[in-house]
Design an enzyme around this catalytic site. Sequence first.
Site, mmCIF file in Angstrom:
data_model
loop_
_atom_site.group_PDB
_atom_site.id
_atom_site.type_symbol
_atom_site.label_atom_id
_atom_site.label_comp_id
_atom_site.label_asym_id
_atom_site.label_seq_id
_atom_site.Cartn_x
_atom_site.Cartn_y
_atom_site.Cartn_z
ATOM 1 N N GLU A 178 55.479 24.919 25.040
ATOM 2 C CA GLU A 178 55.966 25.606 26.232
ATOM 3 C C GLU A 178 57.166 24.851 26.748
ATOM 4 O OE1 GLU A 178 51.969 27.225 28.454
ATOM 5 O OE2 GLU A 178 53.220 25.796 29.510
ATOM 6 N N LYS A 221 44.976 29.896 24.656
ATOM 7 C CA LYS A 221 46.132 29.954 25.556
ATOM 8 C C LYS A 221 47.285 30.787 25.010
ATOM 9 C CE LYS A 221 45.077 25.773 28.102
ATOM 10 N NZ LYS A 221 45.528 24.542 28.738
ATOM 11 N N ARG A 249 35.898 31.068 34.767
ATOM 12 C CA ARG A 249 34.658 30.459 35.267
ATOM 13 C C ARG A 249 34.870 30.052 36.711
ATOM 14 N NH1 ARG A 249 36.711 25.216 35.604
ATOM 15 N NH2 ARG A 249 38.392 24.906 34.122
HETATM 16 P P1 ADP Z 1 39.079 22.987 37.305
HETATM 17 O O1 ADP Z 1 40.204 23.793 36.737
HETATM 18 O O2 ADP Z 1 37.874 23.748 37.699
HETATM 19 O O3 ADP Z 1 39.571 22.056 38.290
HETATM 20 P P2 ADP Z 1 38.976 20.938 35.327
HETATM 21 O O4 ADP Z 1 40.145 21.269 34.476
HETATM 22 O O5 ADP Z 1 39.049 19.770 36.233
HETATM 23 O O6 ADP Z 1 38.518 22.226 36.086
HETATM 24 O O7 ADP Z 1 37.710 20.815 34.412
HETATM 25 C C1 ADP Z 1 36.400 20.726 34.962
HETATM 26 C C2 ADP Z 1 35.505 20.094 33.928
HETATM 27 O O8 ADP Z 1 35.467 20.914 32.783
HETATM 28 C C3 ADP Z 1 35.975 18.734 33.439
HETATM 29 O O9 ADP Z 1 34.833 17.957 33.174
HETATM 30 C C4 ADP Z 1 36.708 19.039 32.155
HETATM 31 O O10 ADP Z 1 36.726 17.919 31.309
HETATM 32 C C5 ADP Z 1 35.882 20.188 31.619
HETATM 33 N N1 ADP Z 1 36.662 21.135 30.817
HETATM 34 C C6 ADP Z 1 37.600 21.986 31.259
HETATM 35 N N2 ADP Z 1 38.097 22.732 30.253
HETATM 36 C C7 ADP Z 1 37.444 22.355 29.132
HETATM 37 C C8 ADP Z 1 37.514 22.761 27.738
HETATM 38 N N3 ADP Z 1 38.339 23.701 27.307
HETATM 39 N N4 ADP Z 1 36.707 22.143 26.872
HETATM 40 C C9 ADP Z 1 35.856 21.189 27.293
HETATM 41 N N5 ADP Z 1 35.737 20.766 28.568
HETATM 42 C C10 ADP Z 1 36.522 21.323 29.480
HETATM 43 P P1 ADP Z 2 44.278 22.612 31.371
HETATM 44 O O1 ADP Z 2 43.702 23.736 30.565
HETATM 45 O O2 ADP Z 2 43.982 21.287 30.821
HETATM 46 O O3 ADP Z 2 43.993 22.769 32.829
HETATM 47 P P2 ADP Z 2 46.962 23.568 31.916
HETATM 48 O O4 ADP Z 2 47.706 24.402 30.930
HETATM 49 O O5 ADP Z 2 46.370 24.273 33.080
HETATM 50 O O6 ADP Z 2 45.852 22.768 31.163
HETATM 51 O O7 ADP Z 2 47.917 22.402 32.449
HETATM 52 C C1 ADP Z 2 47.412 21.335 33.219
HETATM 53 C C2 ADP Z 2 48.534 20.702 34.030
HETATM 54 O O8 ADP Z 2 49.583 20.230 33.167
HETATM 55 C C3 ADP Z 2 49.232 21.639 34.998
HETATM 56 O O9 ADP Z 2 48.559 21.731 36.224
HETATM 57 C C4 ADP Z 2 50.613 21.026 35.121
HETATM 58 O O10 ADP Z 2 50.619 19.963 36.035
HETATM 59 C C5 ADP Z 2 50.864 20.470 33.736
HETATM 60 N N1 ADP Z 2 51.598 21.443 32.911
HETATM 61 C C6 ADP Z 2 51.058 22.300 32.027
HETATM 62 N N2 ADP Z 2 52.006 23.060 31.430
HETATM 63 C C7 ADP Z 2 53.182 22.680 31.947
HETATM 64 C C8 ADP Z 2 54.552 23.080 31.738
HETATM 65 N N3 ADP Z 2 54.884 24.029 30.854
HETATM 66 N N4 ADP Z 2 55.522 22.453 32.457
HETATM 67 C C9 ADP Z 2 55.198 21.493 33.350
HETATM 68 N N5 ADP Z 2 53.948 21.075 33.589
HETATM 69 C C10 ADP Z 2 52.937 21.648 32.904
#
Ligand code: ADP
Ligand code: ADP
Length: 471
Positions: A199, A115, A290
């Site tokens: 962040e 990230k 993906r």
């Molecule tokens: P989407 O962004 O497609 O909605 P999610 O964040 O809900 O995806 O993740 C979908 C699936 O992938 C979940 O089972 C989550 O636990 C798994 N997953 C997502 N990112 C990772 C990661 N970096 N490492 C391991 N598992 C992950």
């Molecule tokens: P993941 O890889 O687990 O999907 P993200 O970075 O996409 O992680 O963040 C997942 C969720 O966490 C976001 O959809 C948002 O709701 C919250 N979030 C992440 N970063 C921030 C931020 N800087 N400020 C507020 N909410 C955040």
Amino acid sequence: MIKKILIANRGEIAVRIIRACAEMGIRSVAVYTDPDRWALHVKRADEAYNIGSDPLACYLNPRQLVNLAVETGCDALHPGYGFLSENAELARICAERGIRFIGPSAEVISRMGDKTEARRSMIAAGVPVTPGTEGNLADLHEALAEAARIGYPVMLKATSGGGGRGIRRCNSQAELEQAWPRVISEATKAFGSADVFLEKCIVNPKHIEAQILADSHGNVVHLFERDCSIQRRNQKLIEIAPSPQLTPEQRAYIGDLAVRAAQAVGYENAGTVEFLLAEGEVYFMEMNTRVQVEHTISEQITGIDIVREQIRIAAGLPLSFGQEDVRHRGFAIQFRINAEDPKNGFLPSFGKITRYYAPGGPGVRVDTAIYTGYSIPPHFDSMCLKLIVWALTWEEALERGLRALDDMRLQGVKTTAAYYQEILRNPEFRSGVFDTSFVENHPELLNYSIKRKPEELALAIATALAAHAGL
Ligand code: ADP
Ligand code: ADP
Ligand code: MG
């Protein structure tokens, strides 16, 4: 063209990929571990191979999966989502062994999977990014200094995180000190890396993400956006396309930003660029390299089969349409029906599905791998079904969602379905204006009562008695 694909995944997304293969005249190869012997993806694929007894480990072994792809005469591999879908090693081994990886290159996966590196790439491309640290943090001392510079509240995040895990909001120095060891330990356990960064916490943002498709000939298009603001603990529950809370100008701006982000990193295949929106500002958050769980709703509003496009792109074909050909019509809503008990802290509820009737009728789509008699194994995700509704207007989509959730019968495990009906009845949700604080701000939506029909009650009592008698 690709002739045979190994699907390195399970459950509903494996079934989704098998369906695309079937429509394209491509042979599908499923893999499964012992607890998945009776899973639907095993039944539906043209061929299926047992890859071991450990429920999880074998789905996570890139070399073993690529070996199997070679042995079974596959020319491509689809990783789905989760598992190894964002594992650069898998993409690299595929390339070495002459198997087409249905996704971007190993190099792009590593770059965007990190990230902090993704943030640097976006800053270089002129994409607005959430304010934060330039790279990973060396120690708590540096974290505290950086947090003071950024200003509280801050988000402490795992650099390789995903699935909403490894993220903690810290409102003060004391909270950051407390979160520090926890996030590091969670990141190490879940993602195999202790790297973390900070962040600025965007207070009550909307989560808006854009779907993109990029071919190997330099063409990049977006399929508009999805609103994933309905989340619990940073995990998506309900997704909507297009967002009911964007102006056409904002929609065009975000789509263009996503295309620019993809072009900047030489992206190929399907991907999602996630943004946070607050007070008129748009911030890049991360890119998922993906297919996503919620790709379905973009398919419903555009008519484009994203998995089919992924396969065509991997085969080296150019996109068969340009940006001006991509139109959106109506609204689609996806409900992630999880085997969880909302009334009990969303505790996972694994077990046997005693009865399941799929919802149907106009504008209803179900993506799932469950069936009556199937036991949901405890080793995987609790998401057991995706219910997607589509209608011409937002109001009709809301009514269709209520009706389709009512149509569905899913017994034997607790699910989030009744809770979603409460959300659909909530005036704030219906107004189409909400942010990521919605679920937390509406605990009263958990106070629903499940009305059971007499025959369902009888079945529930019989099941409980049988369980008690050890039958
Ligand atoms: P989407 O962004 O497609 O909605 P999610 O964040 O809900 O995806 O993740 C979908 C699936 O992938 C979940 O089972 C989550 O636990 C798994 N997953 C997502 N990112 C990772 C990661 N970096 N490492 C391991 N598992 C992950
Ligand atoms: P993941 O890889 O687990 O999907 P993200 O970075 O996409 O992680 O963040 C997942 C969720 O966490 C976001 O959809 C948002 O709701 C919250 N979030 C992440 N970063 C921030 C931020 N800087 N400020 C507020 N909410 C955040
Ligand atoms: Mg995310």
